[in-house]
Motif scaffolding. Structure first.
Motif, PDB file in Angstrom:
ATOM      1  N   GLN A  82       0.807  -1.228   0.020  1.00  0.00           N
ATOM      2  CA  GLN A  82      -0.029  -0.067   0.062  1.00  0.00           C
ATOM      3  C   GLN A  82       0.828   1.291  -0.096  1.00  0.00           C
ATOM      4  N   LEU A  83       2.261   0.988  -0.005  1.00  0.00           N
ATOM      5  CA  LEU A  83       3.056   2.443   0.399  1.00  0.00           C
ATOM      6  C   LEU A  83       3.751   2.797  -0.846  1.00  0.00           C
ATOM      7  N   GLY A  84       3.435   2.152  -2.041  1.00  0.00           N
ATOM      8  CA  GLY A  84       4.109   2.933  -3.297  1.00  0.00           C
ATOM      9  C   GLY A  84       5.196   2.381  -3.962  1.00  0.00           C
ATOM     10  N   LEU A  85       5.736   1.257  -3.263  1.00  0.00           N
ATOM     11  CA  LEU A  85       7.123   0.578  -3.397  1.00  0.00           C
ATOM     12  C   LEU A  85       6.942   0.101  -5.008  1.00  0.00           C
ATOM     13  N   ASP A  86       8.196   0.044  -5.557  1.00  0.00           N
ATOM     14  CA  ASP A  86       8.314  -0.545  -6.955  1.00  0.00           C
ATOM     15  C   ASP A  86       8.606  -1.802  -6.844  1.00  0.00           C
ATOM     16  N   TYR A  87       9.630  -2.210  -5.844  1.00  0.00           N
ATOM     17  CA  TYR A  87      10.040  -3.884  -5.646  1.00  0.00           C
ATOM     18  C   TYR A  87       9.797  -4.067  -3.969  1.00  0.00           C
ATOM     19  N   LEU A  88       9.613  -5.284  -3.776  1.00  0.00           N
ATOM     20  CA  LEU A  88       9.529  -5.918  -2.483  1.00  0.00           C
ATOM     21  C   LEU A  88      10.410  -7.115  -2.621  1.00  0.00           C
ATOM     22  N   ILE A  89      11.487  -7.346  -2.084  1.00  0.00           N
ATOM     23  CA  ILE A  89      12.269  -8.614  -1.975  1.00  0.00           C
ATOM     24  C   ILE A  89      12.277  -9.183  -0.567  1.00  0.00           C
ATOM     25  N   ILE A  90      11.576 -10.459  -0.458  1.00  0.00           N
ATOM     26  CA  ILE A  90      11.338 -11.328   0.634  1.00  0.00           C
ATOM     27  C   ILE A  90      12.280 -12.162   0.650  1.00  0.00           C
ATOM     28  N   HIS A  91      13.680 -12.109   1.153  1.00  0.00           N
ATOM     29  CA  HIS A  91      14.676 -12.940   1.018  1.00  0.00           C
ATOM     30  C   HIS A  91      14.720 -13.905   2.337  1.00  0.00           C
ATOM     31  N   PRO A  92      14.824 -15.273   2.044  1.00  0.00           N
ATOM     32  CA  PRO A  92      14.924 -16.146   3.126  1.00  0.00           C
ATOM     33  C   PRO A  92      16.184 -16.234   3.873  1.00  0.00           C
ATOM     34  N   PHE A  93      15.897 -15.936   5.243  1.00  0.00           N
ATOM     35  CA  PHE A  93      16.931 -15.698   6.148  1.00  0.00           C
ATOM     36  C   PHE A  93      17.176 -16.995   6.560  1.00  0.00           C
ATOM     37  N   SER A  94      18.670 -17.292   6.560  1.00  0.00           N
ATOM     38  CA  SER A  94      19.333 -18.438   7.052  1.00  0.00           C
ATOM     39  C   SER A  94      20.673 -18.113   7.986  1.00  0.00           C
ATOM     40  N   LYS A  95      21.116 -19.351   8.576  1.00  0.00           N
ATOM     41  CA  LYS A  95      22.185 -19.150   9.468  1.00  0.00           C
ATOM     42  C   LYS A  95      23.547 -18.614   8.395  1.00  0.00           C
ATOM     43  N   GLU A  96      23.297 -19.415   7.269  1.00  0.00           N
ATOM     44  CA  GLU A  96      24.476 -19.023   6.266  1.00  0.00           C
ATOM     45  C   GLU A  96      24.561 -17.522   5.785  1.00  0.00           C
ATOM     46  N   PHE A  97      23.280 -16.909   5.580  1.00  0.00           N
ATOM     47  CA  PHE A  97      23.073 -15.545   5.363  1.00  0.00           C
ATOM     48  C   PHE A  97      23.654 -14.709   6.441  1.00  0.00           C
ATOM     49  N   SER A  98      23.261 -15.197   7.719  1.00  0.00           N
ATOM     50  CA  SER A  98      23.607 -14.411   8.918  1.00  0.00           C
ATOM     51  C   SER A  98      25.246 -14.129   8.968  1.00  0.00           C
ATOM     52  N   ARG A  99      25.949 -15.142   8.303  1.00  0.00           N
ATOM     53  CA  ARG A  99      27.460 -14.973   8.653  1.00  0.00           C
ATOM     54  C   ARG A  99      28.018 -14.111   7.736  1.00  0.00           C
ATOM     55  N   LEU A 100      27.364 -13.442   6.747  1.00  0.00           N
ATOM     56  CA  LEU A 100      28.051 -12.280   6.015  1.00  0.00           C
ATOM     57  C   LEU A 100      28.480 -11.164   7.003  1.00  0.00           C
ATOM     58  N   THR A 101      29.716 -10.940   6.687  1.00  0.00           N
ATOM     59  CA  THR A 101      30.113  -9.752   7.380  1.00  0.00           C
ATOM     60  C   THR A 101      29.535  -8.420   6.565  1.00  0.00           C
ATOM     61  N   ALA A 102      29.837  -7.184   7.540  1.00  0.00           N
ATOM     62  CA  ALA A 102      29.045  -6.122   7.173  1.00  0.00           C
ATOM     63  C   ALA A 102      29.727  -5.798   5.749  1.00  0.00           C
ATOM     64  N   LEU A 103      31.228  -5.881   5.645  1.00  0.00           N
ATOM     65  CA  LEU A 103      31.613  -5.571   4.404  1.00  0.00           C
ATOM     66  C   LEU A 103      31.206  -6.468   2.943  1.00  0.00           C
ATOM     67  N   ASP A 104      31.007  -7.762   3.283  1.00  0.00           N
ATOM     68  CA  ASP A 104      30.329  -8.734   2.538  1.00  0.00           C
ATOM     69  C   ASP A 104      29.352  -8.193   2.157  1.00  0.00           C
ATOM     70  N   PHE A 105      28.349  -7.956   2.945  1.00  0.00           N
ATOM     71  CA  PHE A 105      26.778  -7.531   2.716  1.00  0.00           C
ATOM     72  C   PHE A 105      26.866  -6.244   1.921  1.00  0.00           C
ATOM     73  N   VAL A 106      27.715  -5.242   2.259  1.00  0.00           N
ATOM     74  CA  VAL A 106      27.488  -3.945   1.287  1.00  0.00           C
ATOM     75  C   VAL A 106      27.889  -4.338   0.132  1.00  0.00           C
ATOM     76  N   ARG A 107      29.230  -4.908  -0.109  1.00  0.00           N
ATOM     77  CA  ARG A 107      29.833  -5.196  -1.465  1.00  0.00           C
ATOM     78  C   ARG A 107      29.036  -6.159  -2.424  1.00  0.00           C
ATOM     79  N   ASP A 108      28.664  -7.368  -1.678  1.00  0.00           N
ATOM     80  CA  ASP A 108      28.032  -8.472  -2.496  1.00  0.00           C
ATOM     81  C   ASP A 108      26.429  -8.296  -2.758  1.00  0.00           C
TER      82      ASP A 108
END
Length: 312
Positions: A82-108
């Motif tokens: 209802q808020l006018g977004l163009d795209y919504l990404i609902i990503h499956p959160f996992s333990k593997e994803f949680s291990r991304l460092t801050a730098l990895d998250f920003v870059r990748d």
């Protein structure tokens, strides 16, 4: 709004404006961030992207803790749409994803996958492994990878900072008015109408028994509420009891809705009700007749409230 269920399935053809978070409740503080995102993206002739996660990170990282969320993922998607977004990404959160460092998250993720031109985040946002990333690191990385960062300050009402945690506490404490004010809409409960014990019909108050499938959905404080619901595109009002029916059996918790001026068969139908007003706490009566008399009073109280309600 286009919905994608993985970051890696999202292939933007131009630079994007992005915000990130779980956004449980999609409350007025969240809405402020998203409105800023949508408006800024439109002004820059770019696309707005909201990245959220399901399951909620705490469901994955703190499995021993029973989490209660304001919204189911279906409800969260509805309010975000209802808020006018163009795209919504609902990503499956996992333990593997949680291990991304801050730098990895920003870059990748932010730079290489989402093609971020500007990141808009809420107050005190943390990200990456062990929540190590913060606004200072984001600002540092933004210079390295050539994107802008903007932090939205805390949204206040009467000097009380709005948060999903405070809304949960308000709902569990019977402070529905406060919760709805912070949400910016009336708290919803949705589920399938199932067969009950028909006691309501026997005492003149037939009810629709609602079974909620999502075990993580927050159920408010036990008691009687005034509700509204759209059924088959028609708006109905009524009163709802959440509780263990102590006068009758006092066992499993039930959610029972008595609709006013209603005569439809809705068994096996999925319905959603919005909670408008907290009438009273659940209580045990000496007899079924005493319960019946109290229900009559509850109905009078509910109708009295609804007479001042805009849509009644």
């Amino acid at each position: 709004m286009e919905i994608t269920h993985s970051i890696f399935d999202f292939t933007p053809t131009q630079k994007t404006f992005v915000t990130i978070g779980t956004f449980d409740g999609v409350h007025i503080g969240h809405q402020k961030i998203i409105k800023k995102l949508v408006d800024d993206a439109k002004s820059a002739n770019m696309k707005s992207v909201l990245l959220t996660f399901f399951p909620h990170p705490r469901m994955v990282l703190q499995k021993e803790v029973s989490i209660q969320l304001i919204n189911t993922i279906k409800e969260r998607t509805k309010y975000l749409e209802q808020l006018g977004l163009d795209y919504l990404i609902i990503h499956p959160f996992s333990k593997e994803f949680s291990r991304l460092t801050a730098l990895d998250f920003v870059r990748d993720i932010l730079v290489n996958q989402l093609n971020t031109s500007k990141l808009i985040i809420g107050y005190d946002h943390h990200f990456g492994k062990n929540r190590e990333g913060n606004i200072e690191q984001l600002t540092e990385y933004s210079h390295l990878y050539d994107f802008d960062v903007e932090e939205i300050p805390a949204q206040d009402i009467n000097d009380v900072s709005v948060s999903s945690t405070k809304i949960r506490k308000a709902l569990l404490g019977g402070k529905l008015k406060t919760a709805n004010k912070y949400l910016g809409y009336n708290f919803p409960l949705a589920g399938k109408v199932v067969n009950g014990k028909q006691l309501g019909s026997k005492i003149g108050f037939p009810t629709a028994n609602i079974a909620i499938i999502e075990n993580y959905k927050l159920i408010p404080k036990t008691g009687v509420y005034v509700i509204k619901s759209k059924i088959n595109n028609e708006l109905f009002f009524g009163m709802m009891n959440i509780g263990n029916r102590p006068t009758v059996d006092g066992k499993d918790q039930t959610i029972e809705v008595h609709f006013f001026d209603f005569n439809q068969n809705i068994y096996d139908q999925e319905i959603s009700v919005n909670l408008l007003y907290f009438v009273r706490d659940e209580q045990k009566f000496e007899s079924i007749n005493d319960l019946k008399n109290q229900l009559k009073i509850d109905k009078e109280t509910s109708i009295s409230f609804l007479k001042s309600y805009a849509n009644y």
